[in-house]
Scaffold this motif. Structure first.
Motif, PDB file in Angstrom:
ATOM      1  N   SER A 158       0.828  -1.204   0.000  1.00 26.34           N
ATOM      2  CA  SER A 158       0.000   0.000   0.000  1.00 26.34           C
ATOM      3  C   SER A 158       0.866   1.260   0.000  1.00 26.34           C
ATOM      4  CB  SER A 158      -0.934   0.007   1.213  1.00 26.34           C
ATOM      5  OG  SER A 158      -0.208   0.255   2.404  1.00 26.34           O
ATOM      6  N   GLU A 159       0.350   2.290  -0.641  1.00 26.62           N
ATOM      7  CA  GLU A 159       1.087   3.561  -0.717  1.00 26.62           C
ATOM      8  C   GLU A 159       1.360   4.103   0.684  1.00 26.62           C
ATOM      9  OE1 GLU A 159       0.586   8.039  -2.593  1.00 26.62           O
ATOM     10  OE2 GLU A 159      -0.728   6.432  -3.300  1.00 26.62           O
ATOM     11  N   GLU A 160       0.376   4.003   1.557  1.00 24.61           N
ATOM     12  CA  GLU A 160       0.531   4.474   2.939  1.00 24.61           C
ATOM     13  C   GLU A 160       1.671   3.740   3.642  1.00 24.61           C
ATOM     14  OE1 GLU A 160      -2.227   5.028   6.936  1.00 24.61           O
ATOM     15  OE2 GLU A 160      -2.767   3.486   5.482  1.00 24.61           O
ATOM     16  N   TYR A 161       1.732   2.426   3.459  1.00 22.06           N
ATOM     17  CA  TYR A 161       2.777   1.639   4.110  1.00 22.06           C
ATOM     18  C   TYR A 161       4.147   1.964   3.522  1.00 22.06           C
ATOM     19  CZ  TYR A 161       5.025  -2.316   6.412  1.00 22.06           C
ATOM     20  OH  TYR A 161       5.848  -3.096   7.183  1.00 22.06           O
ATOM     21  N   CYS A 162       4.234   2.132   2.201  1.00 21.94           N
ATOM     22  CA  CYS A 162       5.513   2.485   1.559  1.00 21.94           C
ATOM     23  C   CYS A 162       6.031   3.819   2.094  1.00 21.94           C
ATOM     24  CB  CYS A 162       5.368   2.534   0.041  1.00 21.94           C
ATOM     25  SG  CYS A 162       5.144   0.909  -0.721  1.00 21.94           S
TER      26      CYS A 162
END
Length: 188
Positions: A158-162
């Motif tokens: 996920s973009e948030e996790y990256c």
């Protein structure tokens, strides 16, 4: 040779399907290009998809002598989760993966976990955890930071996790740089 690895090579020599195992990668092994260096062949075909490990968090609790920096570990934490990549690997890769994770030298050990991937629960999945954890996190070097991020982005975490992963690694690097500067200032 363990029974399982003997069985895998025996099945292969008879032309039967090779045995396999599921592996959850959360660090540099998320990157199929980097993992290719370990196995000597492309690994994209073995990617099941992104996966989530609940009840753990990431931390840089191991100093890699080979890379001279902090490397990732997963630590039990009931309020956290870790995103990573789920692989379905042929058994012939098992020893190579153990060597990469320094199992023979007591760097990491196997831990069998449950992960969620593509709407399914996968049980008894192999991952690796640090045996002798550092008391505090140690920053990764630029190479390790980049390979971890390349794997996370390439495999579709996920973009948030990256972003969280990048910020966490970057903050550790900044903190380490400040400590080096302060040490140098006071030692002169």
């Amino acid at each position: 040779m363990t029974h399982s690895s003997h069985q895998g090579s025996h099945l292969q020599s008879q032309g039967l399907p090779e045995t396999s195992f599921y592996y959850f990668a959360y660090g540099s092994c998320m990157c199929p290009v980097d993992l290719k260096r370990t196995f000597g062949e492309n690994t994209y075909q073995y990617v099941v998809g992104t996966a989530v490990l609940k009840g753990y968090r990431l931390g840089f609790y191991r100093r890699s002598l080979r890379r001279n920096c902090g490397t990732l570990d997963v630590v039990r934490d009931p309020n956290s989760c870790v995103e990573g990549v789920l692989y379905h690997l042929p058994w012939r890769f098992s020893t190579h993966l153990d060597t990469r994770e320094e199992v023979p030298r007591n760097g990491y050990r196997h831990e069998y976990i449950d992960v969620h991937s593509e709407g399914k629960l996968y049980q008894n999945v192999r991952t690796y955890v640090v045996i002798d954890k550092l008391p505090q996190e140690l920053a990764p070097n630029d190479w390790y930071l980049n390979v971890v991020l390349r794997g996370a982005i390439t495999c579709g975490l996920s973009e948030e996790y990256c972003w969280w992963l990048f910020n966490h690694m970057h903050k550790l690097q900044l903190q380490q740089n400040r400590e080096v500067i302060l040490t140098n200032c006071f030692s002169n």
